[in-house]
Enzyme design. Structure first.
Site, PDB file in Angstrom:
ATOM      1  N   SER A  74     -10.045  28.675  28.262  1.00 49.42           N
ATOM      2  CA  SER A  74     -11.111  29.083  29.148  1.00 49.42           C
ATOM      3  C   SER A  74     -10.681  30.122  30.173  1.00 49.42           C
ATOM      4  O   SER A  74     -10.463  31.274  29.845  1.00 49.42           O
ATOM      5  CB  SER A  74     -11.673  27.831  29.819  1.00 49.42           C
ATOM      6  OG  SER A  74     -12.925  28.101  30.365  1.00 49.42           O
TER       7      SER A  74
ATOM      8  N   ASP B 184      -6.504  43.540  27.116  1.00 48.15           N
ATOM      9  CA  ASP B 184      -7.407  44.665  26.852  1.00 48.15           C
ATOM     10  C   ASP B 184      -7.039  45.899  27.667  1.00 48.15           C
ATOM     11  O   ASP B 184      -7.152  47.031  27.188  1.00 48.15           O
ATOM     12  CB  ASP B 184      -8.854  44.265  27.151  1.00 48.15           C
ATOM     13  CG  ASP B 184      -9.470  43.436  26.037  1.00 48.15           C
ATOM     14  OD1 ASP B 184      -8.767  43.150  25.047  1.00 48.15           O
ATOM     15  OD2 ASP B 184     -10.652  43.068  26.155  1.00 48.15           O
TER      16      ASP B 184
ATOM     17  N   LYS C 228     -11.844  28.633  23.928  1.00 50.48           N
ATOM     18  CA  LYS C 228     -13.096  28.200  24.560  1.00 50.48           C
ATOM     19  C   LYS C 228     -13.684  29.370  25.327  1.00 50.48           C
ATOM     20  O   LYS C 228     -13.235  29.705  26.406  1.00 50.48           O
ATOM     21  CB  LYS C 228     -12.877  27.020  25.495  1.00 50.48           C
ATOM     22  CG  LYS C 228     -14.200  26.558  26.095  1.00 50.48           C
ATOM     23  CD  LYS C 228     -14.026  25.428  27.062  1.00 50.48           C
ATOM     24  CE  LYS C 228     -15.381  25.005  27.598  1.00 50.48           C
ATOM     25  NZ  LYS C 228     -16.017  26.057  28.408  1.00 50.48           N
TER      26      LYS C 228
END
Length: 446
Positions: free
Chosen positions: A313, A324, A338
């Site tokens: 999470s 990224d 998740k």
């Protein structure tokens, strides 16, 4: 950076060190989860198809038959509450109906102090599965690991139990004992006895692994974690004689998640600009975007982020954003996966719904739901066994040996055996992360 009310993103688990709450994602400059405003129902949900009368008649008939023929009397309240629980449990593993006690514990757990065993749990094939043990808790000290299946609680099988029922069985007073039967990686079942305790989760830990190389571990994302990480970064620089670090390991292994706001703030410490995370759902309040503020508290330090199957999470938000933006190298094994957002919707009588309302996405638009973050460099967990050092002498051990013409110190063979133990010596993944940072430092000429 736009701020929202703290939003909990973790695998399903309920208070007592087994949980991470989800707050209503209503934009608000405050960081305190004091008010849990209900989110308005979208018009499409209220003005769509007419009521399913046939199904409602069937429901009423079943309820009537149970009341008339069940072996023991059952009151209407019990039947209706069980029906609500069943309705939510079949949506996804993270939606749940919270009765007053569970709702209260959910609200309190963001403080980082609560009672229990110290494990974050989910469901798999009808069994309770350990998502992650929390550092310095009874579960972690007993050797419970991410991925363990809890097949019995005090001798009672967990197969067929709901998450709420399993969590209720694991609750208890601090000092009371409980026995869990576990299965690890398809092996034989084994029993672990634990003593329940008041769990005080220390969110952030830091230290120098070696001069110039720092270690920062986040065990759980709590309301104050972002600020604590800022202090830890300043402390590491101070410990390094005030000089910028040459490398830093950010350890998110076995971090089950927590407050979304904290994950955003932690990520912001390592980025100067750009998107950190965004969420998308069916209702307007569930669509949020979080971006980095100018400034980089980490001073651009070369970064390795450690993750594993227990990183869930909010941990995945941090790892995904840094990956990224190519801000650091993500190392370890695939994370938990998740990528959904739960919102707590208060009801009457101190009850609430914990409902999945959105998915979150990394800056590049990746949804990691049920997939997880894939590390840039895969390094599996391994146990290190050191060979006995041989007794071969080195030049510096010989009596009357010549000194070093460059003025360097002698290095006899016994020096390594007298070195104090280091954190990275018994942690293979951490050792590999440190080696990578040293390699990067060499190629940069630091």
């Amino acid at each position: 950076m736009p701020y929202a009310r703290p939003l909990r993103l973790t695998s399903l688990a309920l208070a007592l060190a087994l949980c991470s709450p989800a707050w209503a994602a209503e934009p608000d400059p405050t960081r305190e989860p004091a008010s849990l405003a209900p989110i308005p129902v979208p018009p499409s949900a209220s003005n769509a198809a007419p009521l399913p009368l046939d199904e409602l008649r069937t429901f009423a008939e079943v309820m009537d038959r149970i009341k008339a023929a069940y072996v023991e009397p059952v009151d209407d309240k019990t039947l209706l509450e069980n029906a609500i629980k069943g309705m939510l449990s079949n949506l996804d593993p993270h939606s749940a109906y919270l009765e007053p006690e569970a709702f209260q514990e959910l609200q309190e757990s963001t403080s980082g102090e609560f009672g229990g065993l110290g494990i974050e749990v989910g469901m798999e094939d009808g069994f309770v599965k350990v998502v992650a043990p929390i550092d310095d808790t009874p579960a972690a000290r007993a050797g419970i690991e991410a991925g363990d299946l809890i097949i019995k609680i005090d001798g009672k099988p967990t197969k067929g139990l709901s998450m709420m029922e399993a969590v209720d069985m694991m609750r208890g007073k601090a000092g009371s004992k409980i026995e869990l039967t576990l299965v690890r990686e398809g092996g034989k079942p084994f029993d672990v006895e634990l003593t329940r305790a008041v769990i005080k989760v220390r969110s952030v830990r830091s230290q120098l692994l070696e001069p110039g190389y720092g270690y920062l571990r986040i065990t759980q994302f709590q309301i104050n974690t972002g600020g604590e990480v800022g202090k830890a970064l300043a402390g590491l620089k101070k410990s390094n004689d005030g000089k910028p670090l040459r490398g830093l390991v950010l350890d998110l292994r076995n971090n089950p998640g927590g407050v979304l706001q904290a994950a955003v703030e932690v990520t912001d410490h390592f980025l100067k600009d750009g998107l950190i995370v965004y969420t998308k759902g069916r209702i307007a309040n569930s669509e949020l975007r979080f971006s980095a503020d100018p400034g980089d508290a980490s001073e651009g330090v070369p970064l390795v982020v450690l993750i594993n199957a227990g990183s869930a999470s909010a941990s995945e938000i941090v790892a995904g954003a840094l990956q990224d933006h190519k801000r650091g190298v993500v190392m370890g094994t695939d994370s938990f996966g998740k990528g959904s957002v739960q919102t707590v919707l208060p009801l009457n009588n101190d009850r609430a719904l914990k409902l999945t309302t959105a998915l979150y996405y990394t800056p590049s638009g990746r949804s990691i739901q049920a997939q997880g973050i894939e590390p840039d460099i895969e390094v599996a967990r391994a146990k290190l066994t050191r060979e006995q050092e041989n007794e071969n002498l080195r030049e510096a051990d010989l009596a009357g040996h010549l000194g070093n013409g460059n003025g360097g110190p002698d290095k006899p063979s016994s020096k390594s055996r007298n070195a104090p133990p280091r954190l990275q010596d018994d942690d293979y993944q951490l050792g590999q992360a440190l080696n990578l940072l040293k390699g990067l430092s060499v190629t940069r000429g630091d």
